[in-house]
Design an enzyme around this catalytic site. Structure first.
Site, PDB file in Angstrom:
ATOM      1  N   ALA A 188       1.217 -11.224  -8.893  1.00  0.00           N
ATOM      2  CA  ALA A 188       1.134 -10.100  -7.827  1.00  0.00           C
ATOM      3  C   ALA A 188       1.585  -8.659  -8.371  1.00  0.00           C
ATOM      4  CB  ALA A 188       1.641 -10.516  -6.628  1.00  0.00           C
ATOM      5  N   VAL A 230       0.646  -3.778  -3.474  1.00  0.00           N
ATOM      6  CA  VAL A 230      -0.791  -3.462  -2.942  1.00  0.00           C
ATOM      7  C   VAL A 230      -0.671  -2.476  -1.699  1.00  0.00           C
ATOM      8  CG1 VAL A 230      -1.608  -5.565  -3.312  1.00  0.00           C
ATOM      9  CG2 VAL A 230      -0.543  -5.210  -1.134  1.00  0.00           C
ATOM     10  N   GLU A 241       0.544   0.851  -1.614  1.00  0.00           N
ATOM     11  CA  GLU A 241       0.411   2.232  -1.863  1.00  0.00           C
ATOM     12  C   GLU A 241      -1.091   2.708  -2.601  1.00  0.00           C
ATOM     13  OE1 GLU A 241       4.116   2.295  -3.430  1.00  0.00           O
ATOM     14  OE2 GLU A 241       4.565   4.212  -2.405  1.00  0.00           O
TER      15      GLU A 241
END
Lengths: 281, 765
Positions: free
Chosen positions: B719, B722, B724
Site C-alpha cells: 500500500a 492515498v 493526499e
C-alpha cells in the site's frame, strides 16, 4: 445572541401593537432573523412570532386570481400546482431559496419583508404584478409590490404594519425566472431576472420584466417592457429588450462580482427569460 | 482471486454505527462538570500598533471568571499579540465565563487602543519597497541578483587572486535588477538541475505564463475546539479535536513549561482535518491558561467566522513559470519563480514549488520560491501541502505547449513521463513507479481516445504526484480467552484508518473482521504515535499493525506447540485455529482455547507488540480527466464527467480508497471553480459559507474512481498513502477542460463565471 422578550400573539391587532414598539422584530420562518440575531447584526429587544395568528398562511385560488398568505412556506409556493402553472417564475424563484430544509421553514412574507434586493421570490412577484396587503392596529391597506421597497432592507411599511397576503391578479400566459449564481443550489443570487408575457397570435400584448440584485431595490425594466408590447419577438427585439433592461440596472460591485458583470448578465438573462416565457405562453 | 480474505475487502468502517447514530463524541460534545466557556479577544484591525489593552471593564461583568493575556504565557512564545497586531482577528486575550454569551460580551468589553497601520494583502505588492513592513526592513534577492551575489561572494573569498575587476563588473550587473530586491520575505527555497538557459536556447517552443492561486480554507466540518482541565496537583487534561495528540502534549509542555507526564491529551472524534488540525493551534493554549487560572474546566471553541479570520488555511501563491520543448515534444527546460502568501508568520509550504517538475524527464530545471508576509493569519497544511498550487501551474502550462506543438495532451505526457531508473530533476533515481499505467488507466476509463465534444464542451487531463510520509507508531494486540482480538494504539482515526489497522490484524491472525475491536488510548496510556496526516497512517500504522500481529502470531504458535506437543514448524494458523500440518485425522486448537490456556502458562497472555518509525516510501500518481460544458453567455461551467485514477499500491479497503479519491478530487474541483478566501482593506471579507462557497452534491456528477495497484516495496501489502494524491491534479484538470471548451485560458483561480466571460471577451467574443 442577546437576550430578548418573546411574544406569541394570536391576533393581528395584538401583533401590530407589539411590533409598533421600538426594537421589535417579527418572527415568521426565522431563517433570516435567527441568523442575524446569532451574528448580532440583529439585536431586537422583543421578538413577535406570527405563528399563532390564524389565517396568515395558505394559497387560495379564486377564478383567475391567486392569493398567498404571508406565512405560507416558500416550499409550498414552490410546489403549488396553481403557482407552477400560472406564475411559473414565482415557483421557480421559490425553488431557488436555500435548501429544502430552509424552504420548509422560510415564508414568502419573510422573504419579501426582509427587503433584500436579491430575494428569490421578488422578481416573480414583480412580474405577477402582485398586490401586497398590509395590516396594522389602524386598519388595512394595499400597495403594489414595485412600490413596497425603498432601499436595501427598507420598505414603506410603517411601525406596526405587517404584511398579511400577496394577491396575484390574472396571470400572464408564460413566465420564467433565472438566477445567476456559482453553485447549483444553496447560493445567493448574483442577479435574478424574471419575465412574464401575454401573447396574442404571436404578438406580445403585455410584458413584464423583474430584476433582482441589480439596484438598491428590486425593479421593473419598464423601458424594455414598452419596447416589447405590441410586437412579435424577433432576434433584434430581444437584443433591444436585453440592452434596455441592462440600461436601467444600477448594480454595485462587491465580493461576489463586479457591477459590469451584473449589468452584462441582466442583458443576457433578460433575453433568455423572455425567450423562455414566450415559448411557454 | 486475492490470496487474502480480509485485506482487499470493502468492509464497513469500525466506527460506522457510532457515526451514523450520532453517538460519536466530537470535541464540542465534551462537557466536564463545572465547565466554563472561553472566548478569544481578537484584533479589529489587520495591521496596528497596540497602545493599550484594558481588561478592567470586562472583569467586572457578572459571570466572568478569568482573563488571560500574553503576560500569562511563561515561555514568552507568542500566543497573544502584545504591541502589534498583524492581521484581523489576531488573538489579544482570552476570557472565561459561566456562559458563552457572557464570554462573548466580555470579549467585546476588553478595551484595545489601536494605532492603525497601512495594510498589505497582495504578495506582489508586499515585496515592493513601498509596501508596509510586517517584520522589519530586511530584504532578499530575487533569482538573478541571487546568482550574481553568489558569484561575488565566491570571488571575494578567494584571497590568493585579484578579482576586483570581475567583482566590479558583477556589482554593476546587480544594478540591472532593481526590481529584485524583495521586502517582507518570510522564507526562501531554491533548486536547480542542469542549465535552464541552455535548455531554453535549444528549445523550439518556449511558453511563459503567470498563474494565480487563491488562499483556501480546509473547511473541516468541525471548527477548532479544545477543552482543558487543570486539577489541584497541576495535572492538565486536554480534550482536543486533533490529528496528533502527542504533538499537542509536547506543544503545551514547551509553551507552558510543564513536564510531559503532567499533560494528558485525549483525542476526540475528528470532524475532518485535512492538515489543518496539527499540533498546538489557536484554541489549546488559551483553554489551558484559563483552566489553570480558574481551576475549572474550560472549553474554547471557534465559530465558523473565527475559522475564516483566524484559521490556518492553505496558502495562495503567484507562480511565474516558463517551459521549453522541442517540436517533437521533448521537454528541455522549466523555470519557476513563486511567491507564496505566508501571512503574518513564516511557513506556506514553499518547498513544494519543486513539484512544478511533475513526473517528467526535465533535464534542466530551476525553481526559486519565496514566502511573503501579508496581513493575514498564518497558513498550515492542506491535503498535499503546496502540491495542488505548483501542479496547477505546471500541468496548465504543459497543455499550452502540447497545443502549440499539436500533440495530444495525454500522449505528450506519456512521452515525457519518468520510469524506473530515470533521474528525478534535482532529485534521485525513480524507484519502480506507476505513472504511465495510471495515466493510461484514466484515459481508457474516460474514453479519451475517441472523445467527442459538442459546442462549448471540452476535455481536460492532468496528473499530480505525491509521496506519503511516515513516522513513529506503536500497536499492541491482545488475543482473549474467547478468541476475540483487541487492538490498542494512539493514532487518530482519519479517513477510516482504524478500519484498515483492524483488517490487517484480522488477516494475519486469520480471524473474521468482526472478531477484532480497536481502542485508541490517550497520550497517558497509548504508545507514541505520529500525527494522522501526510498520508502516513496506512503506511506507518499498517506496518506497525503487521508487526504487532506477527508478534502475536509467533506467540500463538509457541503456545500451540506447547499445548499440542508439536514442533512449531509443523503448525499453521488458519481460520482462527492452529492446525497440525497434514495431520490425519485433522488436529487443531482454536485461538480461544489458546487464549484461555495462555493465562496459566509461564509466558502469560497473548500480547503482540509492533513498533515502527520509517522505511523509504514510493511516489504515487493521481491522473484525472474532466469533461465540462461552459455557458458562453453567463460563464458558468458544468462538469459532465470527472474520472480519477490513482496508483494506491494496494487497496487494503477499496471502499475507503474510493472515498479518498472522490473526496480529494471534489476538494480540487472546488479550489479550481469556487473556493477563495477574499480580502478587503481590513482583512477577510467572506468569513462564512454564504460567500465562501464549497460545492454541494448538485454541482458534480459522480466521480468515477479507477484504482491502479503498483505495489510499494515497503508499504503494508504494497500500500501507498492515498489521502493526499487525489487533490493534486484537479485544479489543472478543470482549468485544462475549460480551456479546451472556450479556447482561452483562465490563469487565475477560481474559474468563476465572471472570469470566463472576461476571458471570452479578450478572445473576441
Amino acid at each position: 445572541m442577546k437576550g430578548f422578550e418573546f411574544f406569541e400573539p394570536t391576533t393581528l391587532a395584538e401583533a401590530s401593537q407589539l411590533f409598533a414598539q421600538e426594537h421589535a422584530q417579527l418572527l415568521a420562518g426565522g431563517t433570516d432573523l435567527v441568523i442575524g440575531m446569532k451574528a448580532l447584526t440583529e439585536t431586537p429587544q422583543s421578538v413577535i412570532s406570527l405563528q399563532k395568528i390564524p389565517g396568515l398562511d395558505g394559497i387560495t385560488t379564486e377564478g383567475d386570481s391567486i392569493s398567498i398568505g404571508a406565512m405560507t412556506k416558500v416550499r409550498e409556493v414552490e410546489l403549488s400546482s396553481d403557482i407552477q402553472n400560472h406564475h411559473t417564475a414565482l415557483a421557480e424563484g421559490a425553488s431557488e431559496i436555500g435548501s429544502v430544509q430552509i424552504r420548509n421553514l422560510a415564508t414568502i412574507g419573510g422573504n419579501i419583508a426582509h427587503a433584500s434586493p436579491a430575494a428569490d421570490t421578488v422578481a416573480g412577484l414583480l412580474v405577477a404584478d402582485a398586490q401586497v396587503d398590509i395590516a396594522s392596529a389602524d386598519g388595512e391597506r394595499s400597495v403594489a409590490i414595485d412600490e413596497l421597497f425603498t432601499g436595501p432592507g427598507q420598505t414603506v411599511l410603517a411601525p406596526g404594519e405587517i404584511i398579511t397576503r400577496f394577491r396575484l391578479p390574472s396571470p400572464a400566459s408564460g413566465s420564467h425566472y433565472i438566477k445567476h449564481k456559482i453553485r447549483e443550489v444553496m447560493d445567493l443570487a448574483f442577479i435574478g431576472v424574471a419575465a412574464a408575457v401575454n401573447l396574442d397570435n404571436g404578438t406580445i400584448t403585455d410584458a413584464r420584466i423583474g430584476l433582482a440584485a441589480v439596484a438598491p431595490t428590486p425593479i421593473r425594466a419598464t423601458e424594455a417592457e414598452n419596447l416589447l408590447r405590441g410586437n412579435e419577438l424577433t432576434a433584434e427585439l430581444l437584443q433591444q429588450a436585453g440592452e434596455a433592461a441592462a440600461a436601467v440596472a444600477s448594480p454595485i460591485s462587491d465580493l461576489r462580482c463586479s457591477a459590469e458583470h451584473r449589468k452584462e448578465m441582466v442583458d443576457v438573462l433578460t433575453r433568455r427569460t423572455l425567450q423562455e416565457a414566450v415559448a411557454r405562453a | 482471486m486475492s490470496e487474502y480474505t480480509v485485506v482487499g475487502q470493502k468492509v464497513a468502517r469500525v466506527d460506522a454505527v457510532e457515526k451514523v447514530t450520532g453517538a460519536a463524541q466530537y470535541g464540542a460534545d465534551v462537557h466536564p462538570p463545572g465547565m466554563l466557556y472561553g472566548k478569544i479577544v481578537r484584533s479589529k484591525h489587520a495591521h496596528a500598533n497596540i497602545r493599550s489593552i484594558d481588561t478592567s471593564e470586562a472583569e467586572k461583568l457578572p459571570g466572568v471568571r478569568a482573563i488571560v493575556t500574553q503576560d500569562d504565557v511563561p515561555s514568552g512564545r507568542r500566543v497573544f499579540a502584545t504591541d502589534k497586531v498583524l492581521y484581523l482577528g489576531e488573538p489579544l486575550a482570552a476570557v472565561a465565563a459561566t456562559d458563552p454569551d457572557v464570554a462573548e460580551e466580555a470579549a467585546e468589553l476588553v478595551k484595545i487602543e489601536y494605532e492603525v497601520l497601512p495594510v498589505v494583502q497582495d504578495v506582489m505588492e508586499a515585496i515592493q519597497p513601498s509596501a508596509p513592513r510586517l517584520h522589519g526592513d530586511a530584504t532578499k534577492d530575487g533569482p538573478n541578483r541571487r546568482g550574481i551575489s553568489t558569484q561575488i561572494r565566491r570571488l571575494s573569498r578567494d584571497k590568493e587572486n585579484d578579482h576586483s575587476d570581475e567583482i566590479s563588473r558583477l556589482e554593476a550587473a546587480l544594478e540591472e535588477y532593481p526590481d529584485e530586491v524583495y521586502y517582507n520575505i518570510s522564507a526562501e527555497s531554491h533548486s536547480e538541475a542542469g542549465d535552464v538557459e541552455k535548455g531554453f536556447a535549444e528549445s523550439d517552443i518556449v511558453v511563459e505564463d503567470t498563474y494565480v492561486i487563491p488562499r483556501v480554507h480546509q473547511t473541516y466540518m468541525e471548527p477548532h475546539v479544545s477543552v482543558a482541565s487543570a486539577d489541584s496537583s497541576g495535572k492538565i487534561t486536554v480534550w482536543a479535536s486533533t490529528q496528533g495528540p502527542f504533538a499537542i502534549r509536547s506543544g503545551i509542555a514547551g509553551t507552558l513549561g510543564i513536564p510531559l507526564t503532567q499533560i494528558n491529551v485525549i483525542g476526540t472524534t475528528m470532524g475532518g482535518g485535512f492538515g489543518g488540525r496539527f499540533g498546538v493551534i489557536i484554541t489549546h493554549i488559551p483553554a489551558v491558561l484559563l483552566s489553570q487560572k480558574t481551576g475549572r474546566p474550560v472549553r474554547v471553541q471557534m465559530t465558523r467566522e473565527e475559522e475564516f479570520i483566524d484559521g490556518r488555511p492553505a496558502p495562495g501563491c503567484v507562480i511565474k513559470i516558463k517551459t521549453g520543448a522541442t517540436n517533437e515534444g521533448h521537454i528541455l527546460a522549466r523555470e519557476a519563480l513563486a511567491f507564496w502568501d505566508s501571512g503574518s508568520v513564516s511557513g506556506a509550504s514553499i518547498g513544494s514549488t519543486i513539484r512544478v517538475r511533475g513526473v517528467y524527464k526535465i533535464p534542466n530545471l530551476k525553481v526559486d520560491a519565496y514566502g511573503v508576509h501579508t496581513n493575514k493569519s498564518g497558513t498550515a497544511a492542506y491535503r498535499a501541502p503546496g502540491a495542488p498550487q505548483a501542479i496547477f501551474a505546471g500541468e496548465s502550462q504543459l497543455d499550452e505547449i502540447a497545443e502549440r506543438i499539436g500533440m495530444d495532451p495525454v500522449k505528450f505526457r506519456l512521452m515525457n513521463m519518468r520510469e524506473e531508473g530515470d533521474l528525478v530533476p534535482a532529485g534521485a533515481e525513480e524507484p519502480k513507479v506507476g505513472y504511465k499505467e495510471t495515466l493510461e488507466a484514466v484515459a481508457d476509463a474516460a474514453g479519451w481516445w475517441d472523445r467527442e465534444a459538442e459546442e462549448n464542451q471540452g476535455w481536460g487531463v492532468a496528473v499530480g504526484d505525491w509521496t506519503n510520509g511516515c513516522g513513529p507508531g506503536g500497536v499492541y494486540v491482545s488475543v482473549h480467552e474467547d478468541g476475540s482480538v483487541r487492538i490498542f494504539h494512539g493514532s487518530m482515526d482519519i479517513t477510516g484508518t482504524d478500519t484498515m489497522i483492524s483488517q490487517i490484524i484480522a488477516e494475519i491472525l486469520t480471524v473474521p473482521y468482526g472478531n477484532v475491536t480497536i481502542r485508541r488510548g490517550d497520550t497517558d496510556s497509548a504508545p507514541y504515535s505520529t500525527g494522522s496526516g501526510g498520508s502516513v497512517v496506512t503506511f506507518t500504522m499498517g506496518n506497525t499493525a503487521k508487526l504487532a500481529a506477527e508478534d502475536a502470531h509467533q506467540r500463538i504458535l509457541e503456545l500451540a506447540s506447547e499445548r499440542l506437543n508439536m514442533n512449531v514448524d509443523n503448525l499453521e494458523l488458519k481460520e482462527g485455529a492452529v492446525h497440525v500440518v497434514s495431520a490425519d485425522p485433522p488436529k487443531s486448537i482454536s485461538l480461544g482455547e489458546l487464549g484461555a490456556y495462555s493465562l496459566s502458562t509461564t509466558g502469560g497472555p497473548i500480547v503482540g507488540k509492533g513498533s515502527f518509525a520509517r522505511q523509504p516510501s514510493t511516489p504515487a500518481l493521481a491522473a484525472q480527466i474532466a469533461k465540462v460544458e461552459v455557458d458562453p453567455g453567463t460563464g458558468r461551467t458544468r462538469v459532465l464527467k470527472l474520472i480519477a485514477s490513482q496508483d494506491v499500491g494496494y487497496a487494503i479497503n477499496p471502499m475507503a480508497v474510493e472515498g479518498q479519491i472522490e473526496g480529494g478530487t471534489v476538494q480540487g474541483y472546488a479550489w479550481a471553480m469556487m473556493e477563495e478566501m477574499q480580502y478587503g482593506e481590513n482583512g477577510n471579507v467572506n468569513p462564512g459559507f454564504v460567500d465562501y462557497r464549497v460545492p454541494t452534491s448538485a454541482d458534480l456528477p459522480t466521480v468515477e474512481s479507477v484504482i491502479v495497484e503498483v505495489p510499494a516495496p515497503n508499504g503494508p501489502y504494497g500500500a501507498k498513502g492515498v489521502g493526499e494524491p487525489p487533490i493534486t491534479p484537479t485544479l489543472a484538470t478543470m482549468a485544462n477542460a475549460v480551456k479546451d471548451a472556450i479556447g482561452v485560458r483562465v490563469t487565475e483561480l477560481p474559474i468563476k463565471p465572471e472570469k470566463v466571460v472576461q476571458a471570452l471577451k479578450s478572445n473576441g467574443h
